[in-house]
Design a protein around this motif. Sequence first.
Motif, mmCIF file in Angstrom:
data_model
loop_
_atom_site.group_PDB
_atom_site.id
_atom_site.type_symbol
_atom_site.label_atom_id
_atom_site.label_comp_id
_atom_site.label_asym_id
_atom_site.label_seq_id
_atom_site.Cartn_x
_atom_site.Cartn_y
_atom_site.Cartn_z
ATOM 1 N N ARG A 33 0.827 -1.155 -0.107
ATOM 2 C CA ARG A 33 0.028 0.082 0.043
ATOM 3 C C ARG A 33 0.972 1.197 -0.086
ATOM 4 O O ARG A 33 0.759 1.976 -0.750
ATOM 5 C CB ARG A 33 -0.833 -0.117 1.010
ATOM 6 C CG ARG A 33 -2.077 -0.966 1.081
ATOM 7 C CD ARG A 33 -2.920 -0.952 2.537
ATOM 8 N NE ARG A 33 -3.816 0.467 2.224
ATOM 9 C CZ ARG A 33 -4.318 0.637 3.330
ATOM 10 N NH1 ARG A 33 -4.387 0.033 4.401
ATOM 11 N NH2 ARG A 33 -4.788 1.830 3.145
ATOM 12 N N TYR A 34 2.021 1.107 0.765
ATOM 13 C CA TYR A 34 2.838 2.453 0.778
ATOM 14 C C TYR A 34 3.345 2.513 -0.696
ATOM 15 O O TYR A 34 3.419 3.663 -1.107
ATOM 16 C CB TYR A 34 3.934 2.172 1.752
ATOM 17 C CG TYR A 34 3.429 2.812 2.813
ATOM 18 C CD1 TYR A 34 3.918 4.185 3.337
ATOM 19 C CD2 TYR A 34 3.460 1.921 4.118
ATOM 20 C CE1 TYR A 34 3.447 4.656 4.387
ATOM 21 C CE2 TYR A 34 3.044 2.527 5.314
ATOM 22 C CZ TYR A 34 3.184 4.050 5.556
ATOM 23 O OH TYR A 34 2.937 4.454 6.824
ATOM 24 N N TYR A 35 3.829 1.449 -1.380
ATOM 25 C CA TYR A 35 4.542 1.588 -2.743
ATOM 26 C C TYR A 35 3.276 2.141 -3.707
ATOM 27 O O TYR A 35 3.520 2.797 -4.543
ATOM 28 C CB TYR A 35 5.038 0.316 -3.244
ATOM 29 C CG TYR A 35 5.665 0.227 -4.621
ATOM 30 C CD1 TYR A 35 6.955 0.875 -4.731
ATOM 31 C CD2 TYR A 35 4.761 -0.270 -5.696
ATOM 32 C CE1 TYR A 35 7.425 1.086 -5.902
ATOM 33 C CE2 TYR A 35 5.368 -0.152 -6.781
ATOM 34 C CZ TYR A 35 6.620 0.439 -7.116
ATOM 35 O OH TYR A 35 7.451 0.629 -8.233
ATOM 36 N N ASN A 36 2.133 1.680 -3.505
ATOM 37 C CA ASN A 36 0.880 2.190 -4.453
ATOM 38 C C ASN A 36 0.452 3.504 -4.237
ATOM 39 O O ASN A 36 -0.317 4.043 -4.639
ATOM 40 C CB ASN A 36 -0.081 1.005 -4.573
ATOM 41 C CG ASN A 36 0.336 -0.112 -4.962
ATOM 42 O OD1 ASN A 36 1.104 -0.174 -5.852
ATOM 43 N ND2 ASN A 36 -0.171 -1.227 -4.602
ATOM 44 N N ALA A 37 1.178 4.181 -3.015
ATOM 45 C CA ALA A 37 0.648 5.394 -2.598
ATOM 46 C C ALA A 37 -0.802 5.450 -2.184
ATOM 47 O O ALA A 37 -1.521 6.449 -2.426
ATOM 48 C CB ALA A 37 1.161 6.617 -3.465
ATOM 49 N N ASP A 38 -1.298 4.447 -1.535
ATOM 50 C CA ASP A 38 -2.558 4.632 -1.039
ATOM 51 C C ASP A 38 -2.906 4.286 0.459
ATOM 52 O O ASP A 38 -3.744 3.974 1.168
ATOM 53 C CB ASP A 38 -3.435 3.405 -1.643
ATOM 54 C CG ASP A 38 -3.234 2.140 -1.586
ATOM 55 O OD1 ASP A 38 -2.131 1.809 -0.788
ATOM 56 O OD2 ASP A 38 -3.987 1.243 -2.096
#
Length: 466
Positions: free
Chosen positions: A41-46
Amino acid sequence: MSVPAERLTTDEEQTLNRLYQRLLNARTASLHDGGLEVLGRYYNADRYMRSIGLNVPPGYEDLRTVIAWPAQAADTIEERLDVEGVRTSASGAPSEVLWDIWQASGLDEESQLAHADALIYGRSYVVVGTDYGGAPAITVESPLWMAHERDPLTRRVRVAARFVQDPREVDLPQYANSTSAVAASLFLPGQTVQVVRDGNGAGGWVVVDRDVHGMPQIPVVPLVNRPRVADRAGRSEMLRVIPVADACCRAITNMQIATEFQAVPQRYILGATAEDFEDADGNKIPAWEAYLGRVWALANDQAKAGQFPAAELRNFVEAITAYGKIAASLQGVPLSYFAAGADNPTSADAIRAEEARLVKACERRQRAFGGPWEQVMRLALWIAEGGTFPQGVESLAMVWRDPSTPTMAAKADYVSKMVAAQVFPPAYGPEALGLPVSEQERIAELWRQADPAARLAASLDRASRA
């Protein structure tokens, strides 16, 4: 008369259940423990930070902001990890046979996915098998559906499993209509077992296929990022930046709230009555219309109107820049990677100096990932050679693209000087320039075909046009 379905042995079933539980724990763990889902989720910016309720008024939750610095931390290194060939020895030329195997498995593209997942989650996997024709087939797998255990003595993988929980991916007719099917591939010494959950999952595992291939080791090779002696499972490249990114997200969110409420000068009225905000027909004027009105005319001569000064947002900008500097220092990259509007380097030497730590970090990843890729290619050769290792297979070496950013002119000047000084042989020039293996082979073939007179004429023609 129906034949009872083959079951896993007690040891095999305990191993598979243990790996399944390990995978579930890894996916749902907290960020502190390297939880895979929260890292994704951090990588996908959500991944939105929760407010304590003081800075985000009710109804303005949509103003919360996510900054993609964690993804930047992983992508900055992944973008410089490109495999360009495989040598049969540290001093030999790139092998055409090994490169054909590499490209036949689509690893030009798939290797990038393996590197990205290793940097994001701390590890990824490469599995070596055979295609429908018996040739080597190399696939990359995500840690979101794969788990492994290492031998405490040799440090090599002693057992691994790949799980599929999406019924659409279970390519078995008898389980096509199941809504709870879980399929798995259990990789054991010398064999690979394909299994599915029996019924609703309470009846254990049913063996669908047992392939006794006799490979010399488990055909699963992990790519591990930042391993340590006490933690060989690896750590995400994003973990150092995430706390700073969270703090920056709060600053940006606060700036948006301040922009909404205080960036536009706030007006005030003293001594006015409700009738002053009614139109000629006695209807109440909407608040936004009264606020945006250019001229306020009040019937009460005792009323006074004025405005407060607009809020200064520079303090937020300075805080965001400060967070960018911290993130850049933690990752060892130029400030411009994390802070917009940073000062440009004064020269090419300044650029190289700023990227020194980044280049070294990429070289470390090349070394860390190079060993596993060499192991993968050895297993592929074992399959290609019909179950034997050819001589010299222990000396494989991966060829990586230079992670620094020299210009082609600078590299050409360097190579020409090394050839002139007889440090490099002329045939080494294309490889030293960093050209892909296919281009190196094409150049070598053109030189073999061209006679000396033709090469001289071509050189003179290029010199006259220059």
